[in-house]
Design a protein around this motif. Structure first.
Motif, mmCIF file in Angstrom:
data_model
loop_
_atom_site.group_PDB
_atom_site.id
_atom_site.type_symbol
_atom_site.label_atom_id
_atom_site.label_comp_id
_atom_site.label_asym_id
_atom_site.label_seq_id
_atom_site.Cartn_x
_atom_site.Cartn_y
_atom_site.Cartn_z
ATOM 1 N N PHE A 160 -6.774 -12.128 -1.400
ATOM 2 C CA PHE A 160 -8.064 -12.175 -1.481
ATOM 3 C C PHE A 160 -8.694 -12.425 0.143
ATOM 4 O O PHE A 160 -9.768 -11.520 0.604
ATOM 5 N N ALA A 161 -8.217 -13.374 0.752
ATOM 6 C CA ALA A 161 -8.691 -13.625 1.824
ATOM 7 C C ALA A 161 -8.398 -12.710 3.111
ATOM 8 O O ALA A 161 -9.275 -12.392 4.133
ATOM 9 N N GLY A 162 -7.044 -12.086 2.777
ATOM 10 C CA GLY A 162 -6.871 -11.151 3.883
ATOM 11 C C GLY A 162 -7.651 -9.766 3.675
ATOM 12 O O GLY A 162 -7.912 -9.247 4.660
ATOM 13 N N GLY A 163 -7.945 -9.596 2.400
ATOM 14 C CA GLY A 163 -8.853 -8.391 2.148
ATOM 15 C C GLY A 163 -10.422 -8.464 2.811
ATOM 16 O O GLY A 163 -10.833 -7.507 3.268
ATOM 17 N N VAL A 164 -10.905 -9.740 2.477
ATOM 18 C CA VAL A 164 -12.027 -10.058 3.299
ATOM 19 C C VAL A 164 -12.001 -9.914 4.631
ATOM 20 O O VAL A 164 -12.940 -9.232 5.275
ATOM 21 N N PHE A 165 -10.936 -10.582 5.490
ATOM 22 C CA PHE A 165 -10.949 -10.586 6.990
ATOM 23 C C PHE A 165 -10.697 -9.092 7.333
ATOM 24 O O PHE A 165 -11.775 -8.737 8.311
ATOM 25 N N PHE A 166 -9.792 -8.482 6.817
ATOM 26 C CA PHE A 166 -9.645 -7.068 7.561
ATOM 27 C C PHE A 166 -10.798 -6.060 7.261
ATOM 28 O O PHE A 166 -11.090 -5.015 7.970
ATOM 29 N N THR A 167 -11.450 -6.179 5.888
ATOM 30 C CA THR A 167 -12.467 -5.297 5.519
ATOM 31 C C THR A 167 -13.727 -5.502 6.601
ATOM 32 O O THR A 167 -14.692 -4.744 6.693
ATOM 33 N N LEU A 168 -13.885 -6.809 6.643
ATOM 34 C CA LEU A 168 -14.806 -7.287 7.830
ATOM 35 C C LEU A 168 -14.721 -6.530 9.349
ATOM 36 O O LEU A 168 -15.687 -6.032 9.786
ATOM 37 N N ILE A 169 -13.523 -6.589 9.637
ATOM 38 C CA ILE A 169 -13.183 -5.834 10.823
ATOM 39 C C ILE A 169 -13.406 -4.138 10.680
ATOM 40 O O ILE A 169 -14.178 -3.582 11.715
ATOM 41 N N LEU A 170 -13.069 -3.736 9.575
ATOM 42 C CA LEU A 170 -13.370 -2.346 9.354
ATOM 43 C C LEU A 170 -14.705 -2.178 9.479
ATOM 44 O O LEU A 170 -15.477 -0.829 9.772
ATOM 45 N N GLY A 171 -15.610 -2.888 8.640
ATOM 46 C CA GLY A 171 -16.899 -2.872 8.564
ATOM 47 C C GLY A 171 -17.632 -2.958 9.985
ATOM 48 O O GLY A 171 -18.597 -2.167 10.211
ATOM 49 N N TYR A 172 -17.064 -3.659 10.672
ATOM 50 C CA TYR A 172 -17.637 -3.769 12.334
ATOM 51 C C TYR A 172 -17.555 -2.335 12.990
ATOM 52 O O TYR A 172 -18.331 -1.916 13.535
ATOM 53 N N PHE A 173 -16.225 -1.721 12.764
ATOM 54 C CA PHE A 173 -16.232 -0.261 13.531
ATOM 55 C C PHE A 173 -17.134 0.751 12.838
ATOM 56 O O PHE A 173 -17.428 1.496 13.532
ATOM 57 N N LEU B 246 -14.254 1.488 2.364
ATOM 58 C CA LEU B 246 -14.134 0.092 2.517
ATOM 59 C C LEU B 246 -13.371 -0.448 0.991
ATOM 60 O O LEU B 246 -12.549 -1.603 1.262
ATOM 61 N N ILE B 247 -13.731 -0.142 -0.014
ATOM 62 C CA ILE B 247 -13.071 -0.506 -1.429
ATOM 63 C C ILE B 247 -11.615 -0.184 -1.104
ATOM 64 O O ILE B 247 -10.763 -1.008 -1.479
ATOM 65 N N TRP B 248 -11.160 1.119 -0.735
ATOM 66 C CA TRP B 248 -9.823 1.261 -0.574
ATOM 67 C C TRP B 248 -8.895 0.367 0.462
ATOM 68 O O TRP B 248 -7.828 -0.173 0.103
ATOM 69 N N SER B 249 -9.779 0.355 1.329
ATOM 70 C CA SER B 249 -9.078 -0.639 2.344
ATOM 71 C C SER B 249 -9.000 -2.126 2.051
ATOM 72 O O SER B 249 -8.109 -2.815 2.174
ATOM 73 N N SER B 250 -9.939 -2.429 1.342
ATOM 74 C CA SER B 250 -10.186 -3.754 0.616
ATOM 75 C C SER B 250 -8.787 -4.167 -0.055
ATOM 76 O O SER B 250 -8.216 -5.074 -0.123
ATOM 77 N N ASP B 251 -8.712 -3.014 -1.164
ATOM 78 C CA ASP B 251 -7.416 -3.130 -2.004
ATOM 79 C C ASP B 251 -6.064 -3.101 -1.448
ATOM 80 O O ASP B 251 -5.353 -4.071 -1.517
ATOM 81 N N LEU C 18 -19.666 -7.936 1.322
ATOM 82 C CA LEU C 18 -19.948 -7.643 0.031
ATOM 83 C C LEU C 18 -18.743 -6.780 -0.856
ATOM 84 O O LEU C 18 -18.535 -7.288 -1.925
ATOM 85 N N VAL C 19 -18.362 -5.746 -0.385
ATOM 86 C CA VAL C 19 -17.235 -5.034 -1.102
ATOM 87 C C VAL C 19 -15.941 -5.711 -1.251
ATOM 88 O O VAL C 19 -15.408 -5.928 -2.113
ATOM 89 N N SER C 20 -15.598 -6.710 0.008
ATOM 90 C CA SER C 20 -14.228 -7.425 -0.120
ATOM 91 C C SER C 20 -14.384 -8.475 -1.117
ATOM 92 O O SER C 20 -13.521 -9.061 -1.723
ATOM 93 N N VAL C 21 -15.683 -8.907 -1.406
ATOM 94 C CA VAL C 21 -15.868 -9.895 -2.459
ATOM 95 C C VAL C 21 -16.165 -9.670 -3.717
ATOM 96 O O VAL C 21 -15.286 -9.840 -4.784
ATOM 97 N N PHE C 22 -16.822 -8.140 -4.027
ATOM 98 C CA PHE C 22 -17.230 -7.802 -5.555
ATOM 99 C C PHE C 22 -16.256 -6.819 -5.881
ATOM 100 O O PHE C 22 -16.122 -6.566 -7.100
ATOM 101 N N ALA C 23 -15.403 -6.003 -5.240
ATOM 102 C CA ALA C 23 -14.529 -5.178 -5.431
ATOM 103 C C ALA C 23 -13.259 -5.759 -6.240
ATOM 104 O O ALA C 23 -12.995 -5.241 -7.306
ATOM 105 N N PRO C 24 -12.611 -6.935 -5.983
ATOM 106 C CA PRO C 24 -11.837 -7.572 -6.441
ATOM 107 C C PRO C 24 -12.282 -8.020 -7.949
ATOM 108 O O PRO C 24 -11.729 -8.041 -9.002
ATOM 109 N N ILE C 25 -13.627 -8.283 -8.124
ATOM 110 C CA ILE C 25 -14.199 -8.784 -9.274
ATOM 111 C C ILE C 25 -14.614 -7.603 -10.263
ATOM 112 O O ILE C 25 -14.152 -7.763 -11.437
ATOM 113 N N GLY C 26 -14.379 -6.218 -9.635
ATOM 114 C CA GLY C 26 -14.534 -5.174 -10.457
ATOM 115 C C GLY C 26 -13.334 -4.956 -11.092
ATOM 116 O O GLY C 26 -13.045 -4.664 -12.310
ATOM 117 N N ASP C 27 -12.521 -4.942 -10.238
ATOM 118 C CA ASP C 27 -10.864 -4.769 -10.754
ATOM 119 C C ASP C 27 -10.730 -5.805 -11.862
ATOM 120 O O ASP C 27 -9.932 -5.645 -12.787
#
Length: 288
Positions: free
Chosen positions: A199-212, A166-171, A230-239
């Motif tokens: 950021f919005a694109g990362g959230v949207f597509f990571t949610l889809i991946l999370g569903y799968f 999820l982190i790799w995908s979000s990035d 959570l990953v799509s929101v907090f991973a960018p903060i970590g970066d």
């Protein structure tokens, strides 16, 4: 093909393979197929996380440029002590969740360390501040990471590997969305390439991946659409946290252990913030 690109692809592949073997049950299966009964999967995982802690501590000391030799040599044993004492509940008796004062304090300290970095960076110019920040930033998040998988009998679940996915995908999603549609800078002084559109694109597509992931891996704890969010929101903060750390001390990369990718802190900046957040979610999900 460009030599640097080949180097990046090769080191990235080695890194990904290492993560896969140490965070899924395939690592122990592969090693034990060569020498039966040699290792257990949780030992590989402990070893991986402990390696990240050791290298991360070394890189943090280099980034922050400790003035005192005493403090420089004090960092590693102090981190080892905190890391062991905080994570000892995970050793020898599997993984479980026990929401107690030490975990609340550890989560609070991580938040305070990040706020200090952004709002009171001058405190980190003193060796005492550098020491405290390094111990918190390196030992506690990786300590929380030890509690993410479920281990029982001969089963080692894939929560950590899916977290990495999820982190790799979000990035990746954030990068490509930002490249195509990015106009509004997210934090121009810290990370000029990050945009709100990305950021919005990362959230949207990571949610889809999370569903799968939720559909294909029902044995994983928690709801993985929630984890994906959570990953799509907090991973960018970590970066941003690690970018601010390097910016504060005028450093480009945390290290060069992965040629073309930088150091352990460069590769795991998102994981350092995301892992405690996901751990907290798993505790709350268990409680309620």
């Amino acid at each position: 093909m460009d030599k640097n690109l080949i180097q990046r692809l090769f080191s990235g592949a080695i890194y990904g393979l290492l993560i896969f073997l140490c965070t899924t049950d395939y690592g122990a299966k592969f090693i034990n197929s060569l020498s039966p009964g040699l290792v257990k999967q949780e030992q590989l995982y402990y070893g991986l996380i402990t390696f990240f802690v050791a290298v991360g501590a070394y890189e943090s000391v280099k980034i922050m440029k400790f003035d005192s030799v005493l403090y420089r040599w004090l960092v590693l044993p102090l981190i080892a002590l905190v890391y062991y004492k905080f994570t000892t509940r995970f050793f020898g008796h599997g993984f479980y969740f026990n929401y107690n004062l030490s975990e609340i304090l550890a989560l609070a300290l991580i938040v305070i360390a990040c706020i200090t970095l952004f709002r009171f960076a001058s405190e980190l110019y003193y060796d005492e501040g550098k020491l405290i920040f390094t111990v918190i930033y390196v030992s506690l998040p990786f300590g929380f990471a030890l509690g993410l998988p479920k281990f029982y009998e001969d089963t080692f679940t894939w929560e950590v590997f899916m977290l990495f996915v999820l982190i790799w995908s979000s990035d990746s999603f954030a990068y490509f969305t930002g490249r195509m549609f990015g106009k509004h800078k997210m934090a121009p002084k810290i990370s000029p390439k990050k945009t709100w559109e990305g950021f919005a694109g990362g959230v949207f597509f990571t949610l889809i991946l999370g569903y799968f992931i939720e559909q294909k891996f029902p044995e994983l704890r928690g709801n993985w659409m929630v984890v994906g969010f959570l990953v799509s929101v907090f991973a960018p903060i970590g970066d941003l946290v690690e970018s601010q750390l390097k910016r504060t001390f005028g450093v480009k990369d945390s290290g060069n252990i992965l040629p073309g990718h930088g150091g352990v802190l460069d590769r795991l900046d998102s994981f350092i913030i995301a892992a405690p957040v996901v751990y907290l979610y798993f505790i709350l999900e268990k409680l309620f």
